[in-house]
Design a protein around this motif. Structure first.
Motif, short mmCIF file in Angstrom:
data_model
loop_
_atom_site.label_atom_id
_atom_site.label_comp_id
_atom_site.label_asym_id
_atom_site.label_seq_id
_atom_site.Cartn_x
_atom_site.Cartn_y
_atom_site.Cartn_z
N TYR A 87 37.41 63.58 8.24
CA TYR A 87 38.95 63.29 8.83
C TYR A 87 39.91 63.27 7.76
CZ TYR A 87 42.75 60.27 10.79
OH TYR A 87 44.04 59.82 11.18
N LEU A 143 41.52 58.34 14.22
CA LEU A 143 40.33 58.02 13.28
C LEU A 143 39.41 57.54 14.15
CD1 LEU A 143 39.18 57.31 10.53
CD2 LEU A 143 40.50 55.35 10.41
N GLU A 164 39.89 52.37 8.07
CA GLU A 164 41.19 52.76 7.98
C GLU A 164 41.76 52.40 6.57
OE1 GLU A 164 45.37 52.68 10.59
OE2 GLU A 164 43.71 51.39 11.21
N HIS A 207 48.03 60.34 9.02
CA HIS A 207 47.14 59.47 9.51
C HIS A 207 47.43 58.93 10.82
CE1 HIS A 207 44.24 56.25 10.36
NE2 HIS A 207 45.17 55.49 9.94
#
Length: 113
Positions: free
Chosen positions: A86, A102, A13, A97
């Motif tokens: 992604y 994710l 992340e 996001h």
């Protein structure tokens, strides 16, 4: 994220946010950014302007984005490829996001081959 240690997800992340930040700054430098873009965080600027219309057009924007992730997660090319995919999808579709999205991508990447 049941199939993955939390530390891997967090590392990914952070890498995603950094890649989006770099892409936003690089995109802003190559186009005439309006005041609204300058006032928003670089990692969200792709949601307001087209930085790339295809995944291939993201190459310049994401150059070097995964270098640190490769150091932190050596021998995890499948994960890095998934994270790269992604981020390219976020940029092309101008989506923000989302952690759960994710983690869903990472869960698939971590499944046994």
């Amino acid at each position: 994220m049941t199939h993955m240690p939390n530390a891997v997800g967090m590392a990914c992340e952070i890498a995603v946010l950094r890649a989006l930040e770099l892409a936003g700054k690089r995109g802003r430098n190559s186009s005439r950014a309006n005041r609204e873009l300058l006032d928003m965080p670089p990692h969200e600027q792709h949601t307001r302007m087209y930085l790339a219309r295809t995944a291939e057009e993201c190459d310049r924007l994401l150059a070097g984005s995964w270098d640190h992730l490769r150091i932190v997660l050596p021998d995890s090319e499948r994960i890095i490829t998934a994270v790269d995919w992604y981020v390219r999808q976020l940029i092309v579709t101008r989506q923000r996001h989302q952690r759960h999205e994710l983690y869903a991508v990472l869960a698939v990447a971590c499944e046994p081959a």
